[in-house]
Design an enzyme around this catalytic site. Structure first.
Site, PDB file in Angstrom:
ATOM      1  CE  LYS A  13      -3.570  -0.823  -0.428  1.00 32.51           C
ATOM      2  NZ  LYS A  13      -4.224  -1.360  -1.662  1.00 32.51           N
ATOM      3  CG  HIS A  63       4.294  -6.298  -1.262  1.00 32.86           C
ATOM      4  ND1 HIS A  63       4.327  -5.052  -1.830  1.00 32.86           N
ATOM      5  CD2 HIS A  63       3.024  -6.762  -1.451  1.00 32.86           C
ATOM      6  CE1 HIS A  63       3.137  -4.757  -2.347  1.00 32.86           C
ATOM      7  NE2 HIS A  63       2.340  -5.786  -2.134  1.00 32.86           N
TER       8      HIS A  63
END
Length: 243
Positions: A13, A63
């Site tokens: 995010k 990630h």
């Protein structure tokens, strides 16, 4: 890994999906969104045969921290575009990610309850500050590995300048017209439209800088500010709260 692969990395995010789409457009030199979903190029989620089937140059996404990257990526010094975003907006976006993907997380708690999970690092990518300190350490230890840090807030403030910076890093020449068109296609409205009626639509929420003010209490904001000062001062990841 292939010699011309590009990796888009970052804590969840922090703008990974946005930058991944933008990098794809830069490399193609066309203001066209991908015709497949990012999950196909997601190293820790996709089956290898999916990203093996992608044409070169591949824009891969992860990630993971530097030490968790494929050994070949480190050996070949694969170019890395590393996203970052201030922890307060990251927390809000990650909470909504959990709430909106009930089929994945089965979580219905309030933000006030979830916030402690973020502080403790008991969320998808662990502790936000540890994650960024790990990248800071890796960049200091591997100065010859080409890694470009892209701050979400700077990219929002001047998307065209951000596109030029990424293009220069990737050694992709772009005309002013190409930059302008890619910036329009990378705009939030355009991205939201692309994912309309797709599972990914719920993950493209607001794309704002400073939405944390609508979510965090003064005490919560102060906690993250203090942690930022304690751990990120003097690093490449000092947060930007506003533009």
């Amino acid at each position: 890994m292939r010699p011309d692969d590009i990796l888009v990395c970052g804590y969840a995010k922090t703008g990974c999906h946005w930058i991944w789409e933008t990098v794809n457009m830069i490399v193609k030199r066309r203001a066209e969104h991908t015709n497949y979903l990012k999950v196909i190029a997601f190293l820790e989620m996709a089956a290898p045969e999916l990203y093996d089937a992608l044409p070169s140059p591949r824009i891969l996404n992860t990630h993971n921290e530097y030490e968790e990257l494929p050994d070949q990526a480190k050996a070949m010094k694969t170019k890395i575009v590393l996203t970052t975003r201030n922890p307060k907006d990251t927390a809000v976006s990650l909470y909504n990610h959990h709430i909106n993907l009930k089929e994945v997380y089965n979580y219905e708690g309030e933000f006030s309850d979830w916030f402690q999970f973020f502080l403790n690092g008991t969320v998808d990518n662990g502790n936000y500050f540890d994650y960024h300190l790990a990248w800071e350490k890796a960049m200091n230890e591997h100065p010859d590995h080409p890694i470009l840090v892209v701050k979400y807030e700077e990219m929002k403030q001047d998307t065209q300048a951000g596109i030029r910076r990424i293009a220069n890093f990737l050694e992709v020449p772009l005309t002013d017209d190409q930059v302008a068109k890619i910036a329009t296609a990378a705009g939030f409205g355009s991205m939201k439209k692309k994912f309309q009626n797709q599972p990914t639509e719920k993950l493209i929420r607001k794309g704002e800088v400073g939405d944390w003010r609508n979510w965090l209490t003064e005490e919560q904001a102060k906690k993250l500010d203090n942690l930022s000062k304690q751990f990120l001062t003097g690093t490449r990841f000092e947060p930007i709260d506003r533009i």
